[in-house]
Design a protein around this motif. Structure first.
Motif, PDB file in Angstrom:
ATOM      1  N   SER A  12     -51.093  26.305 -35.182  1.00 57.93           N
ATOM      2  CA  SER A  12     -51.256  24.880 -34.927  1.00 57.93           C
ATOM      3  C   SER A  12     -50.098  24.078 -35.521  1.00 57.93           C
ATOM      4  CB  SER A  12     -52.586  24.387 -35.500  1.00 57.93           C
ATOM      5  OG  SER A  12     -52.766  23.017 -35.222  1.00 57.93           O
ATOM      6  N   ARG A  13     -49.662  24.461 -36.711  1.00 55.79           N
ATOM      7  CA  ARG A  13     -48.505  23.788 -37.314  1.00 55.79           C
ATOM      8  C   ARG A  13     -47.253  24.024 -36.464  1.00 55.79           C
ATOM      9  NH1 ARG A  13     -50.872  25.873 -41.910  1.00 55.79           N
ATOM     10  NH2 ARG A  13     -49.355  27.574 -42.040  1.00 55.79           N
ATOM     11  N   GLN A  14     -47.086  25.242 -35.999  1.00 51.73           N
ATOM     12  CA  GLN A  14     -45.902  25.580 -35.193  1.00 51.73           C
ATOM     13  C   GLN A  14     -45.881  24.826 -33.869  1.00 51.73           C
ATOM     14  OE1 GLN A  14     -44.107  26.945 -37.703  1.00 51.73           O
ATOM     15  NE2 GLN A  14     -43.261  28.347 -36.214  1.00 51.73           N
ATOM     16  N   THR A  15     -47.045  24.548 -33.329  1.00 45.35           N
ATOM     17  CA  THR A  15     -47.139  23.903 -32.010  1.00 45.35           C
ATOM     18  C   THR A  15     -47.549  22.436 -32.121  1.00 45.35           C
ATOM     19  OG1 THR A  15     -49.425  24.666 -31.730  1.00 45.35           O
ATOM     20  CG2 THR A  15     -47.673  26.085 -30.849  1.00 45.35           C
ATOM     21  N   MET A  16     -47.515  21.907 -33.338  1.00 49.02           N
ATOM     22  CA  MET A  16     -47.869  20.513 -33.611  1.00 49.02           C
ATOM     23  C   MET A  16     -49.240  20.140 -33.055  1.00 49.02           C
ATOM     24  SD  MET A  16     -44.159  18.710 -33.305  1.00 49.02           S
ATOM     25  CE  MET A  16     -43.438  19.780 -32.064  1.00 49.02           C
ATOM     26  N   GLY A  17     -50.165  21.090 -33.117  1.00 45.45           N
ATOM     27  CA  GLY A  17     -51.541  20.846 -32.712  1.00 45.45           C
ATOM     28  C   GLY A  17     -51.776  20.804 -31.212  1.00 45.45           C
ATOM     29  N   ASP A  18     -50.757  21.067 -30.428  1.00 40.51           N
ATOM     30  CA  ASP A  18     -50.886  21.027 -28.960  1.00 40.51           C
ATOM     31  C   ASP A  18     -51.467  22.357 -28.475  1.00 40.51           C
ATOM     32  OD1 ASP A  18     -50.360  21.218 -26.142  1.00 40.51           O
ATOM     33  OD2 ASP A  18     -48.824  19.668 -26.360  1.00 40.51           O
ATOM     34  N   ARG A  19     -52.718  22.320 -28.030  1.00 35.51           N
ATOM     35  CA  ARG A  19     -53.412  23.550 -27.606  1.00 35.51           C
ATOM     36  C   ARG A  19     -52.750  24.198 -26.395  1.00 35.51           C
ATOM     37  NH1 ARG A  19     -58.692  24.522 -29.545  1.00 35.51           N
ATOM     38  NH2 ARG A  19     -59.215  25.426 -27.536  1.00 35.51           N
ATOM     39  N   ASP A  20     -52.219  23.399 -25.475  1.00 36.00           N
ATOM     40  CA  ASP A  20     -51.546  23.965 -24.301  1.00 36.00           C
ATOM     41  C   ASP A  20     -50.279  24.721 -24.713  1.00 36.00           C
ATOM     42  OD1 ASP A  20     -53.481  22.974 -22.555  1.00 36.00           O
ATOM     43  OD2 ASP A  20     -52.367  21.114 -22.199  1.00 36.00           O
ATOM     44  N   VAL A  21     -49.529  24.128 -25.623  1.00 33.01           N
ATOM     45  CA  VAL A  21     -48.321  24.799 -26.127  1.00 33.01           C
ATOM     46  C   VAL A  21     -48.718  26.067 -26.880  1.00 33.01           C
ATOM     47  CG1 VAL A  21     -46.341  24.598 -27.687  1.00 33.01           C
ATOM     48  CG2 VAL A  21     -46.939  22.690 -26.177  1.00 33.01           C
ATOM     49  N   ALA A  22     -49.775  25.984 -27.675  1.00 28.53           N
ATOM     50  CA  ALA A  22     -50.236  27.157 -28.420  1.00 28.53           C
ATOM     51  C   ALA A  22     -50.595  28.283 -27.454  1.00 28.53           C
ATOM     52  CB  ALA A  22     -51.435  26.802 -29.298  1.00 28.53           C
ATOM     53  N   ARG A  23     -51.295  27.959 -26.385  1.00 26.37           N
ATOM     54  CA  ARG A  23     -51.684  28.977 -25.397  1.00 26.37           C
ATOM     55  C   ARG A  23     -50.444  29.610 -24.766  1.00 26.37           C
ATOM     56  NH1 ARG A  23     -55.452  32.431 -24.861  1.00 26.37           N
ATOM     57  NH2 ARG A  23     -54.026  33.811 -23.876  1.00 26.37           N
ATOM     58  N   GLU A  24     -49.485  28.770 -24.423  1.00 22.22           N
ATOM     59  CA  GLU A  24     -48.254  29.276 -23.817  1.00 22.22           C
ATOM     60  C   GLU A  24     -47.493  30.184 -24.784  1.00 22.22           C
ATOM     61  OE1 GLU A  24     -44.150  27.539 -21.852  1.00 22.22           O
ATOM     62  OE2 GLU A  24     -45.925  26.259 -21.898  1.00 22.22           O
ATOM     63  N   VAL A  25     -47.427  29.777 -26.037  1.00 17.80           N
ATOM     64  CA  VAL A  25     -46.747  30.581 -27.056  1.00 17.80           C
ATOM     65  C   VAL A  25     -47.458  31.921 -27.232  1.00 17.80           C
ATOM     66  CG1 VAL A  25     -46.256  30.682 -29.548  1.00 17.80           C
ATOM     67  CG2 VAL A  25     -45.699  28.629 -28.247  1.00 17.80           C
ATOM     68  N   LEU A  26     -48.781  31.894 -27.273  1.00 17.82           N
ATOM     69  CA  LEU A  26     -49.531  33.144 -27.415  1.00 17.82           C
ATOM     70  C   LEU A  26     -49.336  34.051 -26.209  1.00 17.82           C
ATOM     71  CD1 LEU A  26     -52.851  31.871 -29.023  1.00 17.82           C
ATOM     72  CD2 LEU A  26     -51.034  33.206 -30.124  1.00 17.82           C
ATOM     73  N   ASP A  27     -49.326  33.472 -25.015  1.00 16.16           N
ATOM     74  CA  ASP A  27     -49.082  34.272 -23.808  1.00 16.16           C
ATOM     75  C   ASP A  27     -47.706  34.927 -23.859  1.00 16.16           C
ATOM     76  OD1 ASP A  27     -51.591  33.622 -22.811  1.00 16.16           O
ATOM     77  OD2 ASP A  27     -50.835  32.077 -21.444  1.00 16.16           O
TER      78      ASP A  27
END
Length: 104
Positions: A12-27
């Motif tokens: 969350s810190r790495q993606t500034m709390g943006d869940r869509d960005v987090a999902r993309e990063v995890l993918d």
């Protein structure tokens, strides 16, 4: 109690709390981890295996996949160690299963 395969607070810190960005990063992490495991499974010389393990180590640290990072670091130190590769495969599988379970 065993820690989660992905540190969601770190992510969350790495993606500034943006869940869509987090999902993309995890993918992207899952895709990269798969490519790295394929390369490692193909064998190769120690220098190349170290480089692949190092690449996976960086990707794992970026998303907070601490177990994958530890296993990748161990393989980087011992690139010919079959047990280290097996441990890395297990850590990646656990992280992928956890990511799938998030169901974003």
């Amino acid at each position: 109690m065993k820690p989660q395969p992905i540190d969601l607070e770190h992510l969350s810190r790495q993606t500034m709390g943006d869940r869509d960005v987090a999902r993309e990063v995890l993918d992207l992490f899952v895709q990269q981890a798969g490519r790295c495991l394929t390369e490692l499974g193909a064998g190769g010389e120690e220098g190349a295996r170290k480089a692949v393990a190092h690449r996976l180590l960086g990707a794992a640290r970026g998303v907070g996949a601490d177990g994958v990072a530890r296993a990748a670091q161990a393989l980087e130190v011992r690139p010919a160690d079959a047990d280290a590769l097996a441990t890395l495969r297990i850590a990646v599988a656990e992280a992928e299963e956890f990511i799938t379970g998030l169901g974003h």
